[in-house]
Design an enzyme around this catalytic site. Structure first.
Site, PDB file in Angstrom:
ATOM      1  N   ASP A 131       0.804  -1.371  -0.084  1.00 47.04           N
ATOM      2  CA  ASP A 131       0.059   0.181  -0.078  1.00 47.04           C
ATOM      3  C   ASP A 131       0.899   1.237  -0.005  1.00 47.04           C
ATOM      4  OD1 ASP A 131      -2.093  -1.666   0.166  1.00 47.04           O
ATOM      5  OD2 ASP A 131      -2.054  -1.716   2.421  1.00 47.04           O
ATOM      6  N   ARG A 166     -17.451  -0.808 -23.940  1.00 44.46           N
ATOM      7  CA  ARG A 166     -17.974  -0.632 -22.498  1.00 44.46           C
ATOM      8  C   ARG A 166     -17.241  -0.003 -21.479  1.00 44.46           C
ATOM      9  NH1 ARG A 166     -17.398  -6.966 -22.239  1.00 44.46           N
ATOM     10  NH2 ARG A 166     -19.584  -7.278 -22.883  1.00 44.46           N
ATOM     11  N   MET A 173      -6.008  -2.534  -4.754  1.00 39.88           N
ATOM     12  CA  MET A 173      -5.939  -2.653  -3.292  1.00 39.88           C
ATOM     13  C   MET A 173      -5.208  -1.167  -2.730  1.00 39.88           C
ATOM     14  SD  MET A 173      -4.548  -6.437  -2.253  1.00 39.88           S
ATOM     15  CE  MET A 173      -5.555  -7.468  -1.591  1.00 39.88           C
ATOM     16  N   ARG A 175      -5.987  -0.105   0.669  1.00 41.65           N
ATOM     17  CA  ARG A 175      -6.736   0.029   2.160  1.00 41.65           C
ATOM     18  C   ARG A 175      -7.111   1.662   1.884  1.00 41.65           C
ATOM     19  NH1 ARG A 175      -7.758  -3.783   5.181  1.00 41.65           N
ATOM     20  NH2 ARG A 175      -8.456  -2.344   6.751  1.00 41.65           N
ATOM     21  N   GLU A 225      -9.710   0.440  -3.410  1.00 39.41           N
ATOM     22  CA  GLU A 225     -10.842  -0.306  -2.508  1.00 39.41           C
ATOM     23  C   GLU A 225     -11.491   0.341  -1.544  1.00 39.41           C
ATOM     24  OE1 GLU A 225      -8.929  -3.833  -0.991  1.00 39.41           O
ATOM     25  OE2 GLU A 225      -7.436  -2.622   0.290  1.00 39.41           O
ATOM     26  N   ARG A 269     -18.598  -3.205 -16.741  1.00 39.71           N
ATOM     27  CA  ARG A 269     -18.003  -4.260 -16.191  1.00 39.71           C
ATOM     28  C   ARG A 269     -17.000  -4.210 -15.098  1.00 39.71           C
ATOM     29  NH1 ARG A 269     -21.819  -6.457 -18.323  1.00 39.71           N
ATOM     30  NH2 ARG A 269     -21.700  -8.343 -19.735  1.00 39.71           N
ATOM     31  N   HIS A 275      -5.914 -10.260  -4.799  1.00 37.80           N
ATOM     32  CA  HIS A 275      -4.441 -10.877  -4.098  1.00 37.80           C
ATOM     33  C   HIS A 275      -3.534 -10.851  -5.385  1.00 37.80           C
ATOM     34  CE1 HIS A 275      -7.148 -11.277  -0.615  1.00 37.80           C
ATOM     35  NE2 HIS A 275      -5.933 -11.479  -0.056  1.00 37.80           N
TER      36      HIS A 275
END
Length: 345
Positions: A131, A166, A173, A175, A225, A269, A275
């Site tokens: 991160d 589209r 990721m 956090r 996220e 989509r 991970h």
């Protein structure tokens, strides 16, 4: 000096480059200082339960390019365990360990800081997180690999987005920090980048998406996220917490794709990289940084400089107090986010 024995553990999420740190610590410690080593398994669970593995030069041979960690990892919080500190002290005495090197992120190092400052257990820290959200270090190892993986995914998604015209929403990721989203989004030519540090306006996102279609391009939206809409709360798949009180993030990408589709009428989509960003072989930069962190960590042990963490500042590896490094998260500066805004829409 040669009688010293050093414990090594890796805590928190796995991360590319962990094995390179372990190798650097052991190679220098054995060859230059004649130290012995013991590996503690699965983060703080190892010293808590006395679960060890042998750690010597043959044990670290060939591990430099390997992802994950040969010591295993977990999110164990010894302060949540009954008599946690006492049990750690007893096990360190049992295995005749003189000092610990703890490799981890804010939680693992937060424990390390308390053990040194409040209980006198000698610990040196090494900052690890994909991160890149630890203050006091310019980069953490694992971040460069995660950004590379996310960028490659975005590159691949451009072609499928164009083929079907589209919207493709890519959830990465990070956090509560937007570093992976910002770096991979810019490197991958995303049309919208949404980060936790700046709440986003769904109408604005839809306007950017629509303007891309008008130019006959299919838009890619990169969302961290932990990103949140202006008039809503964080989107979570479930509310479960780990032993450090963190909830599992993920779900904002799926939610956003539905919102975009409903408001613009364009098919959307979601791809959740998850991970994949943490796995596999580390990049050359992460191997270089992780190895140097390992070499400098064992030097700090030799100098008796406990309660410190090794950190990258510019191109130099320095030592900073662990407590200072974990006091606050390193987040994306609004000016830096504004800089990349020229590519939105």
């Amino acid at each position: 000096m040669g009688s010293k024995k050093i414990g090594v553990l890796t805590g928190g999420g796995d991360c590319p480059g962990l094995n390179a740190v372990i190798r650097g610590i052991v190679r220098k410690g054995v060859q230059e200082y004649d130290y012995g080593f013991v590996g503690f398994r699965d983060g703080w669970r190892g010293p808590l339960e006395g679960d060890t593995v042998p750690l010597d030069i043959p044990a670290v041979r060939g591990i430099l390019p390997r992802g994950g960690t040969i010591l295993g990892s977990s999110r164990t919080n010894p302060f949540k365990a009954e008599n946690g500190v006492r049990r750690i002290k007893e096990n360190l005495a049992k295995y005749e360990v003189d000092a610990l090197v703890a490799i981890g992120g804010e939680d693992t190092l937060g424990v390390a800081a308390r053990l040194t400052d409040e209980y006198g257990i000698p610990v040196v820290g090494v900052p690890k997180t994909i991160d890149n959200d630890l203050s006091a270090t310019d980069y953490t190892f694992g971040f460069d690999t995660a950004v590379g993986i996310a960028t490659e995914a975005i590159d691949r998604l451009h072609t499928t987005a164009e083929s079907h015209m589209r919207v493709l929403v890519v959830e990465v990721m990070g956090r509560h920090a937007g570093w992976i989203a910002l770096h991979s989004g810019l490197a991958g030519g995303a049309n919208v980048i949404l980060i936790p540090e700046q709440r986003f306006d769904v109408d604005q996102v839809c306007a950017w998406v629509t303007s891309r279609f008008k130019a006959s391009y299919a838009p890619i939206v990169v969302v961290a996220e932990g990103a949140m809409p202006k008039d809503g709360e964080m989107v979570l798949k479930d509310g479960t917490q780990d032993s450090f009180g963190h909830v599992r993030l993920s779900g904002v990408g799926e939610w956003l794709a539905k919102e975009i589709e409903g408001r613009t009428g364009k098919e959307a989509r979601t791809t959740v990289l998850g991970h994949v960003q943490r796995g596999g072989t580390p990049s050359a930069f992460d191997r270089w940084l992780a190895t140097r962190f390992g070499l400098h960590a064992i030097e700090a042990v030799r100098d008796g400089d406990f309660g410190k963490m090794v950190a990258l500042q510019g191109t130099n590896v320095v030592r900073v107090p662990i407590a200072q490094a974990t006091a606050k998260l390193k987040t994306v500066d609004p000016a830096l986010y504004e800089e990349v805004g020229v590519f939105f829409g």
